[in-house]
Design a protein around this motif. Structure first.
Motif, PDB file in Angstrom:
ATOM      1  N   UNK A 362      49.320  59.320  49.046  1.00 56.20           N
ATOM      2  CA  UNK A 362      48.830  60.682  48.758  1.00 56.20           C
ATOM      3  C   UNK A 362      47.488  60.713  48.059  1.00 56.20           C
ATOM      4  N   UNK A 363      47.186  59.716  47.220  1.00 55.62           N
ATOM      5  CA  UNK A 363      45.925  59.745  46.478  1.00 55.62           C
ATOM      6  C   UNK A 363      44.713  59.478  47.362  1.00 55.62           C
ATOM      7  N   UNK A 364      44.930  59.065  48.619  1.00 51.79           N
ATOM      8  CA  UNK A 364      43.815  58.877  49.546  1.00 51.79           C
ATOM      9  C   UNK A 364      43.251  60.196  50.059  1.00 51.79           C
ATOM     10  N   UNK A 365      43.940  61.279  49.780  1.00 58.38           N
ATOM     11  CA  UNK A 365      43.514  62.609  50.231  1.00 58.38           C
ATOM     12  C   UNK A 365      43.419  63.497  48.997  1.00 58.38           C
ATOM     13  N   UNK A 366      42.183  63.747  48.544  1.00 53.56           N
ATOM     14  CA  UNK A 366      42.016  64.531  47.320  1.00 53.56           C
ATOM     15  C   UNK A 366      40.647  65.187  47.274  1.00 53.56           C
ATOM     16  N   UNK A 367      40.658  66.473  47.002  1.00 54.97           N
ATOM     17  CA  UNK A 367      39.445  67.223  46.709  1.00 54.97           C
ATOM     18  C   UNK A 367      39.773  68.178  45.574  1.00 54.97           C
ATOM     19  N   UNK A 368      39.258  67.908  44.394  1.00 55.99           N
ATOM     20  CA  UNK A 368      39.598  68.716  43.235  1.00 55.99           C
ATOM     21  C   UNK A 368      39.075  70.137  43.297  1.00 55.99           C
ATOM     22  N   UNK A 369      38.051  70.379  44.114  1.00 53.72           N
ATOM     23  CA  UNK A 369      37.467  71.711  44.247  1.00 53.72           C
ATOM     24  C   UNK A 369      37.232  72.007  45.734  1.00 53.72           C
ATOM     25  N   UNK A 370      36.759  73.219  46.023  1.00 57.20           N
ATOM     26  CA  UNK A 370      36.408  73.620  47.386  1.00 57.20           C
ATOM     27  C   UNK A 370      37.618  73.471  48.320  1.00 57.20           C
ATOM     28  N   UNK A 371      37.370  73.386  49.643  1.00 59.75           N
ATOM     29  CA  UNK A 371      38.355  72.990  50.660  1.00 59.75           C
ATOM     30  C   UNK A 371      39.091  74.168  51.306  1.00 59.75           C
ATOM     31  N   UNK A 372      39.708  73.851  52.478  1.00 56.44           N
ATOM     32  CA  UNK A 372      40.417  74.863  53.253  1.00 56.44           C
ATOM     33  C   UNK A 372      41.336  74.194  54.247  1.00 56.44           C
ATOM     34  N   UNK A 373      42.235  74.990  54.817  1.00 53.03           N
ATOM     35  CA  UNK A 373      43.095  74.543  55.915  1.00 53.03           C
ATOM     36  C   UNK A 373      43.306  75.731  56.841  1.00 53.03           C
ATOM     37  N   UNK A 374      43.265  75.481  58.144  1.00 52.01           N
ATOM     38  CA  UNK A 374      43.323  76.549  59.143  1.00 52.01           C
ATOM     39  C   UNK A 374      44.250  76.144  60.282  1.00 52.01           C
ATOM     40  N   UNK A 375      45.206  77.020  60.619  1.00 50.88           N
ATOM     41  CA  UNK A 375      46.061  76.777  61.772  1.00 50.88           C
ATOM     42  C   UNK A 375      45.312  77.163  63.045  1.00 50.88           C
ATOM     43  N   UNK A 376      45.331  76.275  64.035  1.00 49.90           N
ATOM     44  CA  UNK A 376      44.616  76.478  65.291  1.00 49.90           C
ATOM     45  C   UNK A 376      45.573  76.919  66.394  1.00 49.90           C
ATOM     46  N   UNK A 377      45.060  77.548  67.456  1.00 50.51           N
ATOM     47  CA  UNK A 377      45.921  78.076  68.519  1.00 50.51           C
ATOM     48  C   UNK A 377      46.771  77.035  69.233  1.00 50.51           C
ATOM     49  N   UNK A 378      46.346  75.766  69.264  1.00 44.27           N
ATOM     50  CA  UNK A 378      47.147  74.741  69.945  1.00 44.27           C
ATOM     51  C   UNK A 378      48.191  74.112  69.033  1.00 44.27           C
ATOM     52  N   UNK A 379      48.346  74.655  67.837  1.00 44.80           N
ATOM     53  CA  UNK A 379      49.319  74.135  66.887  1.00 44.80           C
ATOM     54  C   UNK A 379      48.760  73.125  65.920  1.00 44.80           C
ATOM     55  N   UNK A 380      47.545  72.649  66.154  1.00 46.75           N
ATOM     56  CA  UNK A 380      46.906  71.717  65.228  1.00 46.75           C
ATOM     57  C   UNK A 380      46.475  72.437  63.952  1.00 46.75           C
ATOM     58  N   UNK A 381      46.095  71.665  62.960  1.00 45.75           N
ATOM     59  CA  UNK A 381      45.594  72.215  61.702  1.00 45.75           C
ATOM     60  C   UNK A 381      44.253  71.575  61.377  1.00 45.75           C
ATOM     61  N   UNK A 382      43.257  72.409  61.112  1.00 51.02           N
ATOM     62  CA  UNK A 382      41.931  71.933  60.704  1.00 51.02           C
ATOM     63  C   UNK A 382      41.889  71.928  59.183  1.00 51.02           C
ATOM     64  N   UNK A 383      41.501  70.817  58.605  1.00 50.82           N
ATOM     65  CA  UNK A 383      41.493  70.656  57.155  1.00 50.82           C
ATOM     66  C   UNK A 383      40.095  70.272  56.696  1.00 50.82           C
ATOM     67  N   UNK A 384      39.616  70.959  55.685  1.00 50.91           N
ATOM     68  CA  UNK A 384      38.324  70.617  55.074  1.00 50.91           C
ATOM     69  C   UNK A 384      38.578  70.034  53.697  1.00 50.91           C
ATOM     70  N   UNK A 385      38.313  68.742  53.537  1.00 41.61           N
ATOM     71  CA  UNK A 385      38.403  68.053  52.248  1.00 41.61           C
ATOM     72  C   UNK A 385      37.029  68.161  51.597  1.00 41.61           C
ATOM     73  N   UNK A 386      36.813  69.299  50.934  1.00 46.75           N
ATOM     74  CA  UNK A 386      35.475  69.752  50.614  1.00 46.75           C
ATOM     75  C   UNK A 386      34.622  68.843  49.778  1.00 46.75           C
ATOM     76  N   UNK A 387      35.183  68.212  48.751  1.00 43.01           N
ATOM     77  CA  UNK A 387      34.369  67.404  47.859  1.00 43.01           C
ATOM     78  C   UNK A 387      33.794  66.195  48.580  1.00 43.01           C
TER      79      UNK A 387
END
Length: 543
Positions: A362-387
């Protein structure tokens, strides 16, 4: 001599087949066909899955921070002014609209000594714009509202405000609706004040003395996103500092929004729902807390997987160990959109329906600030690890099918060269949003791809994706860069994997599709992958 020769061969082989370090670093079958929008420095980019620029808009202002592509092909963007009156991370001050060709068509400053747009805006279906802003409340006014004077560490306090405006001409707007959090505070500190009530029995209001361990600074709330749900005519709000999300009624008049009655749901501007940190309204303890500085809470659109549920990026800031997650939670409502609630308790659900975190560590994925997640029409998820300037797409089974690393230095706007180590420069990215190729904005527009943003780009892997032989035999190393472990995704049989450092010395070996680099120093390594009679080399960055 042998080591030098081996190193030379590895470099030569890697030059042809290595993964990119910036731009599109990974792409495979199953990626959603669309264009991703993000903003950095004064530029806003729309890129395809290969990282090639579909369109670009230039402003005179750095991000302030949200950006949206409208259905008519125009860009709605918040910019950061040079104001010094209301300052904190995420400050903005100006809202702009550019047409598809990059011409500025509307510019509206929401920036005075007593109010300033920050973080987010939102395009309403009727053409109006929601604006998230901070306004000044004096300490005397805060004390009159029941704030404990010992919890005031600066000269004033920031009220969080949402206004809806109708654009008017080139640089004007008409305010048609307004809501202020300061109209919905409660406290149990000072019995002489009119809003003195039992906090635990008033979950629709905000305890003006709850700071979630904060210092009592002016920026005690730090709202960082707003989003509109047209199905229920509600607004979803995220408070980073209090680690809560709120939902309010948008159907009210401005007068009703300042009270606790009126609107479709009869509660005026009070919270219809809240979640993430029940100790904020004295219905739990720190052990019941779920959110840690979250961003981009929104209701998933009808017709998509998990429709009408709430998705958000849970940053994980302030907990130990530090790691981020993506949540999907399902508040229980009736057919009218009224949220279920048992008096004198915490809002449900107890846990999210779905949680994404790094499956290896779990610690390999971390952004203390910023960031987003979006569900896409094909069922995928777009993730922005902002930092880390990292935007990636996962399938429902959590396979990464696309990864993009922002190649721009967010401090000065300088563009990096393919092969540069992204850990050596700041490339923070507030949010990444993907629009399908069938989105109305692209009707009649030239969406011919241009060059990628990064200098000296390498599109070999992306172009090869259209080759059936490549699709059948593709080999992907992820995550890259990594902190500890990398995995090999391929339909080939892997005989063994040898690990070499930059000096050409063999430092490890694996007989599986997982390579552990946790004991190695940060730096560049080469994987020599053996499969039947074939070998391939991949470069990996450990940081």
């Amino acid at each position: 001599m042998i080591k030098n020769l081996l190193f030379t061969l590895l470099l030569a082989f890697n030059f042809t087949f290595s993964q990119n370090t910036i731009g599109t670093t990974q792409i495979s079958e199953g990626v959603y066909e669309g264009y991703t929008l993000f903003t950095v420095s004064t530029e806003t980019y729309l890129i395809n899955n290969c990282g090639e620029v579909i369109n670009q808009w230039t402003s005179n202002f750095p991000p302030g921070n949200a950006v949206y592509l409208l259905e008519n092909g125009s860009l709605l963007r918040a910019g950061r002014t040079a104001s010094s009156d209301i300052t904190f991370g995420g400050q903005g001050g100006v809202i702009e609209i550019f047409n598809w060709n990059g011409n500025l068509t509307w510019q509206y400053f929401y920036d005075t000594p007593t109010m300033r747009q920050h973080h987010d805006i939102y395009p309403m279906p009727n053409g109006n714009v929601l604006i998230l802003a901070a306004t000044i409340v004096t300490n005397a006014e805060a004390i009159e509202l029941g704030r404990n004077p010992d919890l005031l560490s600066e000269t004033d306090l920031y009220n969080e405000q949402i206004v809806e405006v109708t654009p008017d001409g080139f640089n004007n707007a008409t305010v048609v609706w307004e809501w202020n959090i300061i109209d919905h505070v409660v406290q149990d500190f000072d019995a002489t004040k009119s809003n003195f009530q039992d906090v635990s029995l008033n979950p629709g209001k905000l305890d003006i003395n709850f700071l979630n361990g904060g210092s009592g600074s002016s920026n005690w709330l730090h709202f960082n996103s707003i989003n509109f749900n047209p199905v229920l005519n509600q607004i979803v709000i995220s408070s980073r500092n209090l680690s809560e999300i709120y939902i309010i009624d948008h159907s009210t008049t401005t007068a009703e929004a300042a009270t606790s009655s009126g609107g479709l749901y009869g509660k005026g501007g009070d919270f219809l729902y809240r979640w993430g940190n029940p100790q904020a309204y004295k219905q739990g303890t720190e052990s019941d807390r779920k959110l840690y500085g979250q961003h981009y809470a929104y209701v998933i659109e009808p017709g998509l997987a998990d429709e009408n549920k709430i998705m958000l990026f849970n940053n994980g800031n302030g907990r130990s160990p530090l790691f981020s997650e993506v949540y999907v939670l399902n508040p229980e409502t009736d057919s009218r959109g009224v949220y279920s609630y048992t008096p004198d308790s915490a809002y449900g659900p107890l846990n999210p329906d779905y949680i994404y975190s790094n499956p290896v560590n779990p610690t390999n994925f971390f952004s203390g600030i910023l960031s987003s997640a979006q569900r896409l029409p094909n069922g995928n998820t777009l993730i922005c690890e902002g930092i880390n300037g990292r935007i990636f797409e996962i399938t429902p089974s959590e396979s990464i099918v696309w990864e993009y690393i922002n190649p721009i230095n967010s401090n000065n706007g300088n563009i990096k060269i393919q092969g540069d180590d992204p850990s050596n420069f700041a490339n923070t990215t507030f949010r990444g949003i993907k629009y399908g190729t069938n989105y109305a904005a692209f009707n009649g527009k030239d969406v011919s791809p241009g060059e990628p943003i990064e200098l000296n780009p390498n599109l070999t892997e992306c172009y090869n994706l259209s080759n059936p032989e490549f699709k059948r035999n593709q080999l992907i190393v992820y995550p890259n860069p990594t902190k500890n472990t990398v995995r090999i995704r391929t339909d080939k049989i892997i005989d063994k994997i040898e690990v070499y450092n930059i000096l050409g010395s063999k430092v490890g070996q694996s007989n599986t599709k997982v390579v552990d680099l946790s004991t190695q120093l940060d730096g560049i390594y080469f994987l020599r992958i053996y499969s039947n009679s074939n070998t391939i080399s991949k470069k990996v960055i450990k940081r």
